[in-house]
Design a protein around this motif. Structure first.
Motif, PDB file in Angstrom:
ATOM      1  N   ASN A  37       0.827  -1.207   0.000  1.00  0.00           N
ATOM      2  CA  ASN A  37       0.000   0.000   0.000  1.00  0.00           C
ATOM      3  C   ASN A  37       0.861   1.257   0.000  1.00  0.00           C
ATOM      4  O   ASN A  37       0.594   2.209  -0.745  1.00  0.00           O
ATOM      5  CB  ASN A  37      -0.931  -0.021   1.210  1.00  0.00           C
ATOM      6  CG  ASN A  37      -2.111   0.886   1.027  1.00  0.00           C
ATOM      7  OD1 ASN A  37      -2.481   1.222  -0.090  1.00  0.00           O
ATOM      8  ND2 ASN A  37      -2.723   1.262   2.133  1.00  0.00           N
ATOM      9  N   ALA A  38       1.901   1.279   0.809  1.00  0.00           N
ATOM     10  CA  ALA A  38       2.795   2.444   0.861  1.00  0.00           C
ATOM     11  C   ALA A  38       3.493   2.654  -0.480  1.00  0.00           C
ATOM     12  O   ALA A  38       3.583   3.784  -0.979  1.00  0.00           O
ATOM     13  CB  ALA A  38       3.819   2.277   1.973  1.00  0.00           C
ATOM     14  N   TYR A  39       3.957   1.582  -1.083  1.00  0.00           N
ATOM     15  CA  TYR A  39       4.637   1.679  -2.378  1.00  0.00           C
ATOM     16  C   TYR A  39       3.678   2.175  -3.456  1.00  0.00           C
ATOM     17  O   TYR A  39       3.996   3.074  -4.232  1.00  0.00           O
ATOM     18  CB  TYR A  39       5.210   0.316  -2.762  1.00  0.00           C
ATOM     19  CG  TYR A  39       5.932   0.321  -4.082  1.00  0.00           C
ATOM     20  CD1 TYR A  39       7.218   0.822  -4.186  1.00  0.00           C
ATOM     21  CD2 TYR A  39       5.305  -0.151  -5.235  1.00  0.00           C
ATOM     22  CE1 TYR A  39       7.876   0.832  -5.401  1.00  0.00           C
ATOM     23  CE2 TYR A  39       5.964  -0.142  -6.451  1.00  0.00           C
ATOM     24  CZ  TYR A  39       7.244   0.362  -6.526  1.00  0.00           C
ATOM     25  OH  TYR A  39       7.895   0.388  -7.731  1.00  0.00           O
ATOM     26  N   ARG A  40       2.481   1.582  -3.514  1.00  0.00           N
ATOM     27  CA  ARG A  40       1.509   1.973  -4.528  1.00  0.00           C
ATOM     28  C   ARG A  40       1.107   3.435  -4.369  1.00  0.00           C
ATOM     29  O   ARG A  40       1.013   4.170  -5.350  1.00  0.00           O
ATOM     30  CB  ARG A  40       0.274   1.072  -4.462  1.00  0.00           C
ATOM     31  CG  ARG A  40      -0.677   1.291  -5.631  1.00  0.00           C
ATOM     32  CD  ARG A  40      -1.949   0.491  -5.530  1.00  0.00           C
ATOM     33  NE  ARG A  40      -2.744   0.921  -4.386  1.00  0.00           N
ATOM     34  CZ  ARG A  40      -2.904   0.222  -3.274  1.00  0.00           C
ATOM     35  NH1 ARG A  40      -2.355  -0.950  -3.128  1.00  0.00           N
ATOM     36  NH2 ARG A  40      -3.645   0.690  -2.293  1.00  0.00           N
ATOM     37  N   LYS A  41       0.893   3.896  -3.146  1.00  0.00           N
ATOM     38  CA  LYS A  41       0.522   5.294  -2.918  1.00  0.00           C
ATOM     39  C   LYS A  41       1.631   6.236  -3.372  1.00  0.00           C
ATOM     40  O   LYS A  41       1.369   7.287  -3.953  1.00  0.00           O
ATOM     41  CB  LYS A  41       0.197   5.530  -1.440  1.00  0.00           C
ATOM     42  CG  LYS A  41      -1.153   4.997  -1.055  1.00  0.00           C
ATOM     43  CD  LYS A  41      -1.467   5.302   0.386  1.00  0.00           C
ATOM     44  CE  LYS A  41      -2.832   4.760   0.761  1.00  0.00           C
ATOM     45  NZ  LYS A  41      -3.173   5.049   2.153  1.00  0.00           N
ATOM     46  N   ARG A  42       2.866   5.858  -3.115  1.00  0.00           N
ATOM     47  CA  ARG A  42       4.000   6.670  -3.568  1.00  0.00           C
ATOM     48  C   ARG A  42       4.026   6.767  -5.091  1.00  0.00           C
ATOM     49  O   ARG A  42       4.241   7.827  -5.667  1.00  0.00           O
ATOM     50  CB  ARG A  42       5.305   6.057  -3.045  1.00  0.00           C
ATOM     51  CG  ARG A  42       6.389   7.057  -2.802  1.00  0.00           C
ATOM     52  CD  ARG A  42       7.614   6.459  -2.097  1.00  0.00           C
ATOM     53  NE  ARG A  42       7.299   5.564  -1.009  1.00  0.00           N
ATOM     54  CZ  ARG A  42       7.647   4.267  -0.968  1.00  0.00           C
ATOM     55  NH1 ARG A  42       8.325   3.734  -1.959  1.00  0.00           N
ATOM     56  NH2 ARG A  42       7.338   3.521   0.057  1.00  0.00           N
ATOM     57  N   GLN A  43       3.782   5.634  -5.757  1.00  0.00           N
ATOM     58  CA  GLN A  43       3.755   5.630  -7.214  1.00  0.00           C
ATOM     59  C   GLN A  43       2.580   6.450  -7.742  1.00  0.00           C
ATOM     60  O   GLN A  43       2.712   7.167  -8.736  1.00  0.00           O
ATOM     61  CB  GLN A  43       3.674   4.190  -7.745  1.00  0.00           C
ATOM     62  CG  GLN A  43       4.854   3.320  -7.379  1.00  0.00           C
ATOM     63  CD  GLN A  43       6.185   3.922  -7.798  1.00  0.00           C
ATOM     64  OE1 GLN A  43       6.338   4.380  -8.920  1.00  0.00           O
ATOM     65  NE2 GLN A  43       7.142   3.925  -6.892  1.00  0.00           N
ATOM     66  N   GLN A  44       1.431   6.381  -7.085  1.00  0.00           N
ATOM     67  CA  GLN A  44       0.262   7.142  -7.507  1.00  0.00           C
ATOM     68  C   GLN A  44       0.492   8.637  -7.350  1.00  0.00           C
ATOM     69  O   GLN A  44       0.062   9.424  -8.187  1.00  0.00           O
ATOM     70  CB  GLN A  44      -0.971   6.709  -6.712  1.00  0.00           C
ATOM     71  CG  GLN A  44      -1.477   5.341  -7.108  1.00  0.00           C
ATOM     72  CD  GLN A  44      -2.588   4.833  -6.210  1.00  0.00           C
ATOM     73  OE1 GLN A  44      -2.707   5.246  -5.057  1.00  0.00           O
ATOM     74  NE2 GLN A  44      -3.392   3.923  -6.734  1.00  0.00           N
ATOM     75  N   GLY A  47       2.160   9.843 -10.313  1.00  0.00           N
ATOM     76  CA  GLY A  47       1.485   9.550 -11.566  1.00  0.00           C
ATOM     77  C   GLY A  47       1.995   8.310 -12.276  1.00  0.00           C
ATOM     78  O   GLY A  47       1.752   8.131 -13.460  1.00  0.00           O
ATOM     79  N   ARG A  48       2.701   7.451 -11.554  1.00  0.00           N
ATOM     80  CA  ARG A  48       3.273   6.247 -12.171  1.00  0.00           C
ATOM     81  C   ARG A  48       2.387   5.020 -12.012  1.00  0.00           C
ATOM     82  O   ARG A  48       2.655   3.988 -12.605  1.00  0.00           O
ATOM     83  CB  ARG A  48       4.654   5.984 -11.597  1.00  0.00           C
ATOM     84  CG  ARG A  48       5.658   7.065 -11.965  1.00  0.00           C
ATOM     85  CD  ARG A  48       7.053   6.700 -11.557  1.00  0.00           C
ATOM     86  NE  ARG A  48       7.244   6.700 -10.125  1.00  0.00           N
ATOM     87  CZ  ARG A  48       7.900   7.648  -9.452  1.00  0.00           C
ATOM     88  NH1 ARG A  48       8.411   8.671 -10.084  1.00  0.00           N
ATOM     89  NH2 ARG A  48       8.042   7.558  -8.156  1.00  0.00           N
ATOM     90  N   CYS A  49       1.319   5.107 -11.211  1.00  0.00           N
ATOM     91  CA  CYS A  49       0.408   3.988 -11.008  1.00  0.00           C
ATOM     92  C   CYS A  49      -1.024   4.478 -11.196  1.00  0.00           C
ATOM     93  O   CYS A  49      -1.438   5.426 -10.534  1.00  0.00           O
ATOM     94  CB  CYS A  49       0.564   3.403  -9.607  1.00  0.00           C
ATOM     95  SG  CYS A  49      -0.596   2.052  -9.257  1.00  0.00           S
ATOM     96  N   VAL A  50      -1.730   3.841 -12.117  1.00  0.00           N
ATOM     97  CA  VAL A  50      -3.134   4.189 -12.359  1.00  0.00           C
ATOM     98  C   VAL A  50      -4.010   2.955 -12.160  1.00  0.00           C
ATOM     99  O   VAL A  50      -5.018   2.774 -12.839  1.00  0.00           O
ATOM    100  CB  VAL A  50      -3.330   4.807 -13.761  1.00  0.00           C
ATOM    101  CG1 VAL A  50      -2.659   6.159 -13.852  1.00  0.00           C
ATOM    102  CG2 VAL A  50      -2.814   3.883 -14.846  1.00  0.00           C
ATOM    103  N   LYS A  70       2.554   3.774 -15.536  1.00  0.00           N
ATOM    104  CA  LYS A  70       2.724   4.877 -16.482  1.00  0.00           C
ATOM    105  C   LYS A  70       4.041   5.581 -16.173  1.00  0.00           C
ATOM    106  O   LYS A  70       4.646   5.379 -15.139  1.00  0.00           O
ATOM    107  CB  LYS A  70       1.568   5.883 -16.357  1.00  0.00           C
ATOM    108  CG  LYS A  70       0.205   5.287 -16.614  1.00  0.00           C
ATOM    109  CD  LYS A  70       0.056   4.878 -18.054  1.00  0.00           C
ATOM    110  CE  LYS A  70      -1.299   4.239 -18.288  1.00  0.00           C
ATOM    111  NZ  LYS A  70      -1.378   3.455 -19.451  1.00  0.00           N
ATOM    112  N   ALA A  71       4.481   6.442 -17.085  1.00  0.00           N
ATOM    113  CA  ALA A  71       5.738   7.161 -16.891  1.00  0.00           C
ATOM    114  C   ALA A  71       5.618   8.199 -15.781  1.00  0.00           C
ATOM    115  O   ALA A  71       6.567   8.457 -15.058  1.00  0.00           O
ATOM    116  CB  ALA A  71       6.167   7.838 -18.185  1.00  0.00           C
ATOM    117  N   GLY A  72       4.450   8.797 -15.620  1.00  0.00           N
ATOM    118  CA  GLY A  72       4.251   9.779 -14.561  1.00  0.00           C
ATOM    119  C   GLY A  72       5.160  10.977 -14.710  1.00  0.00           C
ATOM    120  O   GLY A  72       5.321  11.519 -15.803  1.00  0.00           O
ATOM    121  N   ASP A  73       5.778  11.361 -13.613  1.00  0.00           N
ATOM    122  CA  ASP A  73       6.626  12.548 -13.633  1.00  0.00           C
ATOM    123  C   ASP A  73       8.090  12.232 -13.928  1.00  0.00           C
ATOM    124  O   ASP A  73       8.948  13.081 -13.767  1.00  0.00           O
ATOM    125  CB  ASP A  73       6.508  13.327 -12.328  1.00  0.00           C
ATOM    126  CG  ASP A  73       6.896  12.511 -11.102  1.00  0.00           C
ATOM    127  OD1 ASP A  73       7.308  11.352 -11.257  1.00  0.00           O
ATOM    128  OD2 ASP A  73       6.771  13.048  -9.993  1.00  0.00           O
TER     129      ASP A  73
END
Length: 115
Positions: A37-44, A47-50, A70-73
């Motif tokens: 959860n912590a990792y996914r939130k960081r990626q979100q 903008g790297r996790c949708v 996604k590439a995100g920032d």
């Protein structure tokens, strides 16, 4: 592996390889899910996790194989920027070449042989 809780408060982990659920105790579930959860939130946040909420149980922190990554920032060194005069250059152009020049290597080799 990913984790999901069903309505009867049983704690289960989804194993992608076998496409099956495994029952686990609450402590294991909490510890494992906390990291994901912590990792996914960081990626979100970047903008790297949708990943939609309905598919979060599939998250195993392997973004290289995830269809929701996604590439995100993150920007590539090939990203171009324009100066005030309209000239474009990539970030890669500004990176110094730290590799030794061939001539320097040849000189060093000759010096070692002479010594």
């Amino acid at each position: 592996m990913a984790i999901k809780v069903n309505q009867s408060k049983q704690y289960r982990i989804y194993i992608k390889e076998s496409k099956s659920w495994v029952d686990v105790n609450k402590e294991f579930y909490t510890n494992y899910y906390r990291d994901i959860n912590a990792y996914r939130k960081r990626q979100q946040e970047h903008g790297r996790c949708v990943c939609p909420a309905s598919k979060r149980y599939l998250c195993d922190m392997d973004c290289m194989t995830c269809p929701y990554a996604k590439a995100g920032d993150q920007l590539s060194l090939d990203n171009t920027i324009s100066d005030g005069e309209g000239n474009e250059k990539s970030w890669l152009d500004d990176m110094p070449d730290e590799s030794a020049a061939i001539a320097e290597l040849m000189e060093d080799a000759e010096l070692l042989r002479a010594l």
